[in-house]
Design an enzyme around this catalytic site. Structure first.
Site, mmCIF file in Angstrom:
data_model
loop_
_atom_site.group_PDB
_atom_site.id
_atom_site.type_symbol
_atom_site.label_atom_id
_atom_site.label_comp_id
_atom_site.label_asym_id
_atom_site.label_seq_id
_atom_site.Cartn_x
_atom_site.Cartn_y
_atom_site.Cartn_z
ATOM 1 N N LEU A 24 0.578 -1.124 0.136
ATOM 2 C CA LEU A 24 0.117 0.493 0.232
ATOM 3 C C LEU A 24 0.606 1.232 0.030
ATOM 4 C CD1 LEU A 24 -2.983 -1.250 2.519
ATOM 5 C CD2 LEU A 24 -2.656 -1.748 0.042
ATOM 6 N N GLY A 49 -1.221 7.006 0.057
ATOM 7 C CA GLY A 49 -0.864 7.829 0.828
ATOM 8 C C GLY A 49 0.079 9.070 0.426
ATOM 9 N N ARG A 91 1.462 14.142 8.070
ATOM 10 C CA ARG A 91 2.156 14.081 8.860
ATOM 11 C C ARG A 91 4.014 14.397 8.417
ATOM 12 N NH1 ARG A 91 0.068 8.660 12.027
ATOM 13 N NH2 ARG A 91 -0.193 8.213 9.370
ATOM 14 N N GLY A 127 -3.053 -2.087 17.871
ATOM 15 C CA GLY A 127 -3.757 -3.579 18.880
ATOM 16 C C GLY A 127 -3.919 -4.623 19.691
HETATM 17 C C1 UD1 Z 1 -1.515 1.597 9.666
HETATM 18 C C2 UD1 Z 1 -3.065 1.017 10.454
HETATM 19 C C3 UD1 Z 1 -2.833 0.756 11.860
HETATM 20 C C4 UD1 Z 1 -1.299 0.548 12.099
HETATM 21 C C5 UD1 Z 1 -0.086 0.990 11.024
HETATM 22 C C6 UD1 Z 1 1.050 0.178 11.658
HETATM 23 C C7 UD1 Z 1 -5.355 1.134 9.253
HETATM 24 C C8 UD1 Z 1 -6.700 1.776 9.388
HETATM 25 N N1 UD1 Z 1 -4.316 1.609 10.300
HETATM 26 O O1 UD1 Z 1 -2.361 2.869 10.118
HETATM 27 O O2 UD1 Z 1 -3.339 -0.233 12.291
HETATM 28 O O3 UD1 Z 1 -1.111 0.375 13.826
HETATM 29 O O4 UD1 Z 1 -0.559 1.393 9.893
HETATM 30 O O5 UD1 Z 1 2.310 1.190 10.335
HETATM 31 O O6 UD1 Z 1 -4.689 0.426 8.689
HETATM 32 N N2 UD1 Z 1 -2.474 4.075 2.201
HETATM 33 C C9 UD1 Z 1 -2.895 3.977 0.847
HETATM 34 N N3 UD1 Z 1 -3.969 4.420 0.939
HETATM 35 C C10 UD1 Z 1 -4.748 5.376 1.334
HETATM 36 C C11 UD1 Z 1 -4.253 5.685 3.064
HETATM 37 C C12 UD1 Z 1 -3.468 4.893 2.881
HETATM 38 O O7 UD1 Z 1 -2.797 3.450 -0.326
HETATM 39 O O8 UD1 Z 1 -5.956 5.356 0.847
HETATM 40 C C13 UD1 Z 1 -1.266 3.557 2.619
HETATM 41 C C14 UD1 Z 1 -0.176 4.810 2.856
HETATM 42 O O9 UD1 Z 1 0.164 5.218 1.903
HETATM 43 C C15 UD1 Z 1 0.567 3.858 3.499
HETATM 44 C C16 UD1 Z 1 0.268 2.640 4.617
HETATM 45 O O10 UD1 Z 1 -1.166 2.992 3.639
HETATM 46 O O11 UD1 Z 1 1.785 3.248 3.150
HETATM 47 C C17 UD1 Z 1 -0.341 3.315 5.502
HETATM 48 O O12 UD1 Z 1 -1.191 4.098 6.054
HETATM 49 P P1 UD1 Z 1 -0.685 5.239 6.492
HETATM 50 O O13 UD1 Z 1 -2.199 6.628 6.538
HETATM 51 O O14 UD1 Z 1 0.729 5.680 7.245
HETATM 52 O O15 UD1 Z 1 -1.073 4.523 8.340
HETATM 53 P P2 UD1 Z 1 -1.284 4.193 9.772
HETATM 54 O O16 UD1 Z 1 -2.277 5.820 10.138
HETATM 55 O O17 UD1 Z 1 -0.045 4.204 10.576
HETATM 56 CA CA CA Z 2 1.549 4.017 8.926
#
Ligand code: UD1
Ligand code: CA
Length: 459
Positions: free
Chosen positions: A8, A11, A15, A140
């Protein structure tokens, strides 16, 4: 049963407070997401899919060949991102779909292989990668029944006293049965703080249905995610120390590995010595017996056997065996130093070659020059290679003595065994074996000091 790993990476990473997509922030010589994709590749899946969105083209451009980029046009959450990936794959029934965050670069191929193997063995709906933390606050918690079977993940805010004491936590890395993932994602809602589809909700849904959940434990060192610049620096330290440990195991000596910065594609031979403050970047190679540093920045350069390079910057430069560079030399692209040569203190070179034994010891600029064997360029000499419109070449033969402060106005060539007088501005070719001097004849004005003194005191 195909194994597909979904990374993934769509994003923005608000931050980070940066325009650059979070997953492209460089760390230990590669973009964040590059480390994740590399670890994924090492687990030898059938396919790697990266979900891209914010800065999609930029992110897709750093993905290695063979990694499929899938668009998530709007970043509607980690669950939505996973859904985009399986929609792109199509039929995932019977597949193992591993989902990884693109911002957690410390995970290793070995751990991912264990996650996949664990999942294969038990065939649950999902295998959760977990770790044990001395301070699990914020994560979690993994809840198990008396038989040790995972029955769910409880988020911190929902956990009771007993559950909060659980030190085993989920780290956002999963291996799913493809069909189960698709089914559960279709049930994930958006009623949360951010109005997003959370991948984490999938686990809750599966747990509620009583679907089998398994866990594989990872070392705590491998799970950190990056959401801010201080966390980026933290994972950078870990990645660099892994790289440096590997090189030391291979026979490279480092005085202080915490102050050595080696990109992943750099190569060093056993017996190379690296002092503190050294940055080896890109495709740089360092041969046995070379001493590099203190304080060297070398990018896409070669440092030959038994050479010494210190307090210097090398970009696209090649340093031969037994050569000496620095202190305070700047070697720009196209610099080729032969065996036993020297580019000394405050010397800049560009597109210049030194044949064996040639030396440019002090305060010189050599650009677009060819310098023959055993020639010496005296202190303060400069190739005037640019006429304001074009660059021109300077050719210096073998065993030439360029006097100090010689200006070589290119194009110009100096024959074998020739000399130039100190302070000369050389605009014409110098034949082999001759001395070229170009300077005003010196005169002396006797008693100048006394006469000047008299004038100043008004006599
Ligand atoms: C996420 C987890 C959290 C975990 C943490 C650990 C969820 C809802 N939360 O939170 O439980 O403790 O990771 O690192 O899953 N991304 C996408 N598309 C989106 C949103 C995010 O591709 O629409 C990707 C981002 O680029 C990133 C990754 O997903 O590489 C994680 O996203 P981020 O926003 O950092 O999640 P956390 O708030 O860290
Ligand atoms: Ca993260």
């Amino acid at each position: 049963m195909s194994v597909r790993i979904v990374v993934l990476a769509a994003g923005q990473g608000t931050r980070m407070k940066s325009k650059l997509p979070k997953v492209l922030h460089p760390v230990a010589g590669a973009p964040l997401v590059g480390w994740v994709v590399d670890a994924a590749a090492g687990a030898e899946p059938d396919e790697i899919i990266a979900v891209v969105g914010y800065g999609a083209d930029q992110v897709a451009a750093v993905l290695p060949d063979g990694v499929r980029a899938v668009q998530q046009a709007e970043q509607l959450g980690t669950g939505h991102a996973a859904l985009m990936a399986i929609d792109a794959i199509g039929d995932v029934e019977g597949d193992i779909v591993v989902v990884l965050p693109g911002d957690a670069p410390l995970v290793t191929s070995d751990t991912l292989s264990r996650l996949i193997a664990g999942h294969r063995e038990r065939e649950p709906a999902v295998t959760v990668l977990t770790t044990r933390l001395a301070d699990p606050t914020g994560y979690g918690r993994i809840v198990r029944d008396d038989a040790g079977e995972v029955v769910g993940i409880v988020e911190e805010r929902d956990a009771d006293e007993t559950q909060r004491r659980i030190d085993e936590v989920g780290v956002s890395m999963y291996a799913f049965a493809g069909g189960e993932l698709r089914r559960a994602l279709n049930e994930v809602g958006t009623s949360n703080d951010q109005g997003e589809m959370y991948l984490t909700d999938v686990i809750g849904i599966l747990a509620q249905e009583g679907a089998p959940i398994a866990a594989v434990e990872a070392p705590p060192m491998e799970v950190a995610g990056v959401n801010s610049h201080d966390q980026l620096a933290d994972v950078g330290r870990v990645l660099r120390s892994r790289i440096n440990q590997d090189w030391m195991q291979a026979g490279v000596s480092m005085l202080d590995p915490e102050r050595v910065y080696i990109d992943p594609a750099v190569e060093l031979d056993p017996g190379a010595v690296v002092f503190p403050g050294v940055h080896l970047r890109g495709t740089t190679r360092v041969a046995a017996g070379a001493q590099v540093g203190p304080d060297v920045f070398a990018e896409d350069s070669v440092i030959g056997p038994d050479s010494r390079v210190w307090y210097s910057v090398l970009r696209g430069a090649e340093v031969g065996a037994n050569a000496e560079v620095g202190p305070f030399a700047s070697l720009r692209p196209g610099t080729v130093l032969g065996e036993g040569t020297k580019a000394g203190t405050f010397v800049e070179m560009k597109n210049t070659s030194l044949a064996a034994g040639a030396k440019v010891p002090h305060l010189s600029y050599m650009g677009d020059a060819t310098i023959g064997e055993a020639s010496n360029v005296g202190a303060g000499s400069i190739t005037c290679n640019y006429d304001g419109f074009q660059k021109h070449a300077t050719v210096i033969g073998d065993r030439v003595r360029i006097g100090s402060d010689t200006m070589l106005v290119a194009p110009v060539s100096i024959g074998d065994d020739a000399w130039t007088g100190a302070g000369s501005t050389i605009t014409r070719d110098v034949p082999a074996g001759s001395l070229a001097v170009e300077r005003a004849v010196q005169r002396e004005i006797p008693d100048y000091a006394a006469r000047r003194e008299a004038k100043e005191s008004g006599e």
